[in-house]
Design an enzyme around this catalytic site. Structure first.
Site, mmCIF file in Angstrom:
data_model
loop_
_atom_site.group_PDB
_atom_site.id
_atom_site.type_symbol
_atom_site.label_atom_id
_atom_site.label_comp_id
_atom_site.label_asym_id
_atom_site.label_seq_id
_atom_site.Cartn_x
_atom_site.Cartn_y
_atom_site.Cartn_z
ATOM 1 N N HIS A 1 9.049 87.180 20.918
ATOM 2 C CA HIS A 1 9.978 88.556 19.968
ATOM 3 C C HIS A 1 11.055 88.065 20.272
ATOM 4 C CE1 HIS A 1 6.653 90.937 18.824
ATOM 5 N NE2 HIS A 1 6.094 91.144 20.037
ATOM 6 N N HIS B 1 4.365 100.526 18.365
ATOM 7 C CA HIS B 1 3.364 102.118 18.628
ATOM 8 C C HIS B 1 4.079 103.588 20.226
ATOM 9 C CE1 HIS B 1 3.276 98.513 21.227
ATOM 10 N NE2 HIS B 1 1.868 97.588 20.484
ATOM 11 N N GLU C 1 -2.668 90.440 19.296
ATOM 12 C CA GLU C 1 -2.277 91.553 18.580
ATOM 13 C C GLU C 1 -1.805 91.136 17.709
ATOM 14 O OE1 GLU C 1 -0.007 93.428 21.670
ATOM 15 O OE2 GLU C 1 -0.072 95.842 20.229
ATOM 16 N N ASP D 1 4.368 87.011 24.662
ATOM 17 C CA ASP D 1 5.181 88.029 24.555
ATOM 18 C C ASP D 1 6.233 88.239 26.072
ATOM 19 O OD1 ASP D 1 4.280 89.593 22.716
ATOM 20 O OD2 ASP D 1 2.596 90.583 23.491
ATOM 21 N N ASP E 1 0.648 91.586 15.992
ATOM 22 C CA ASP E 1 1.841 91.527 15.854
ATOM 23 C C ASP E 1 2.043 89.488 16.141
ATOM 24 O OD1 ASP E 1 1.308 91.759 18.230
ATOM 25 O OD2 ASP E 1 3.688 92.239 18.522
ATOM 26 N N HIS F 1 0.997 90.222 27.855
ATOM 27 C CA HIS F 1 0.155 91.970 28.004
ATOM 28 C C HIS F 1 -0.963 92.386 27.521
ATOM 29 C CE1 HIS F 1 0.998 94.938 24.801
ATOM 30 N NE2 HIS F 1 1.144 95.592 25.587
ATOM 31 N N TYR G 1 12.891 95.976 26.846
ATOM 32 C CA TYR G 1 10.755 95.195 26.181
ATOM 33 C C TYR G 1 10.549 95.837 27.616
ATOM 34 C CZ TYR G 1 8.005 92.024 24.594
ATOM 35 O OH TYR G 1 7.062 91.185 24.040
ATOM 36 N N HIS H 1 -2.091 85.708 21.651
ATOM 37 C CA HIS H 1 -1.922 86.470 22.126
ATOM 38 C C HIS H 1 -2.884 87.167 20.729
ATOM 39 C CE1 HIS H 1 -2.055 90.345 23.296
ATOM 40 N NE2 HIS H 1 -0.442 90.570 23.266
HETATM 41 FE FE1 FEO Z 1 1.385 92.273 23.000
HETATM 42 FE FE2 FEO Z 1 4.128 91.314 20.355
HETATM 43 O O1 FEO Z 1 2.239 91.487 20.927
#
Ligand code: FEO
Length: 390
Positions: free
Chosen positions: A225, A25, A81, A166, A83, A147, A194, A79
């Site tokens: 990640h 994004h 989100e 994250d 992903d 996040h 990041y 989390h």
């Molecule tokens: Fe806030 Fe890797 O998602």
């Protein structure tokens, strides 16, 4: 066959590698990314996070190399989100009795909103609560805004493993899983990038989360990640403390877009001033540089100069877009300079200064505005005015 990777006793990485991701994004992810999920084999079999929806099969294949996925008892969703939570339904389709552990109340609310057509078997937890799996216990620590409001980290004290989601991650696809297996320069650059493009707006919360994490005895930081930290734990925690404070000395970045090179000439005068005063300074023309790398440099800068020409009484669209991105990222502890050239009307630097001060950014020089081509004398004044405050 895609297999699991051991990270501790009866704990395995079972995530997915997204080699071809080039935008997250708006964040230019030039080295791709990974979505890290982990399976713990104990009396209660537990999956920590999942992966982006289109990688569900890759995750399930890796899980199957260790255990029958239908035996999963818990999915810890650190989390919501997509992903990380995007494949929860795929796991629940196989593990029909699994419960989903999420933070209270933000995780519970977010998962209900992200999966509005489904009733998830949710169990909400708060900081201080634990889940006994058998030999391993999971402690939950909420880390809101690192996040999203729902974020939490999960700590296994018996094996000293922190599942940090994250926090401490990097968008970095490699065939390796651990920090001591990859190029340190690449790894730390991606960790900074990041932070600058994901975490920086929430620096205060990141500082608190890092401070909370530093009280734990940690052998492994299993991020959501990129690379898993097992050798450079103190280094990444100290880096997070520094980045979340945003204090850097004698560094500058000059970001500009120019129509007929007049704004660029002013940029060069500023460059000369910073150089002569011993600053590490970088020039970034938005025609050839992306926001995400520039934001990484802003993170590490004490001064940020922003310049634009005027077009139809407005600042140039690439600079306007960059300002929108910058205002969202809220870099801390920076001093700003606005500059630009115009033809017959318009005040580009005044417009830039207004935008910056409206966001409570600290603009430290009067706007530098020059009509058409700057003269030698005008450029020397720009240089000298900046040198006087450095
Ligand atoms: Fe806030 Fe890797 O998602």
């Amino acid at each position: 066959m895609k297999t699991a990777v051991k990270i501790a006793e009866n704990m395995y990485w079972v995530g997915a590698i997204d080699w071809n991701l080039r935008t997250f994004h708006g964040y230019e992810t030039s080295r791709g990314s990974t979505y890290n999920a982990y399976i713990i084999i104990d009396d209660k079999i537990t999956l920590i996070d999942t992966v982006k929806k289109q990688f569900a099969d890759e995750m399930l294949e890796r899980i199957s190399s260790i255990v029958d996925a239908s035996k999963i008892d818990y999915i810890v969703s650190n989390h919501a989100e997509p992903d990380h939570a995007g494949s929860i339904l795929d796991v629940l389709a196989v593990a029909k009795n699994a419960k989903v552990i999420t933070s209270s109340p933000s995780g519970e609310r977010a998962l209900k909103q992200i999966f509005p057509e489904d009733t998830l078997p949710l169990q909400a937890v708060k900081t201080g609560e634990s889940l006994k799996l058998g030999k391993n216990t999971l402690d939950f620590i909420q880390t809101p805004m690192v996040h999203w409001p729902d974020n939490m980290v999960t700590y296994c004290k018996e094996q000293k493993v922190l599942f940090s989601n994250d926090a401490f991650g990097q968008h970095y696809a490699t065939a390796r899983r651990f920090d001591d297996e990859v190029c340190a320069d690449e790894l730390f650059y991606e960790a900074k990038k990041y932070f600058a493009n994901i975490v920086m707006p929430y620096s205060n919360q990141a500082k608190k989360a890092t401070s909370d994490v530093k009280t734990l005895d940690i052998k492994v930081i299993a991020t959501s990640h990129g690379i898993i930290w097992r050798k450079q734990i103190k280094e990444i925690l100290d880096l997070y403390t520094q980045m979340s404070e945003g204090i850097y000395d004698k560094t500058a970045v000059i970001v500009y877009d120019t129509m007929w090179h007049s704004t660029e000439k002013i940029a060069h005068a500023l460059l000369q001033a910073f150089s002569e005063k011993g600053y590490c300074v970088r020039m970034r023309d938005l025609a050839t540089n992306n926001y995400s790398d520039i934001m990484t440099e802003i993170l590490e800068s004490s001064y940020v100069a922003i310049g634009s020409s005027i077009q139809n009484n407005q600042i140039l669209p690439p600079i306007a877009g960059f300002l929108t991105y910058l205002k969202g990222m809220l870099p801390k502890g920076k001093k700003y300079i606005a500059f630009g050239s115009y033809g017959w009307s318009g005040k580009p630097a005044t417009m830039l200064k207004t935008e910056l001060t409206n966001s409570k950014f600290d603009v430290v020089l009067d706007p530098i505005e020059i009509a058409n081509t700057p003269s030698k004398a005008q450029l020397e004044k720009v240089r000298d005015d900046l040198k006087a405050i450095l």
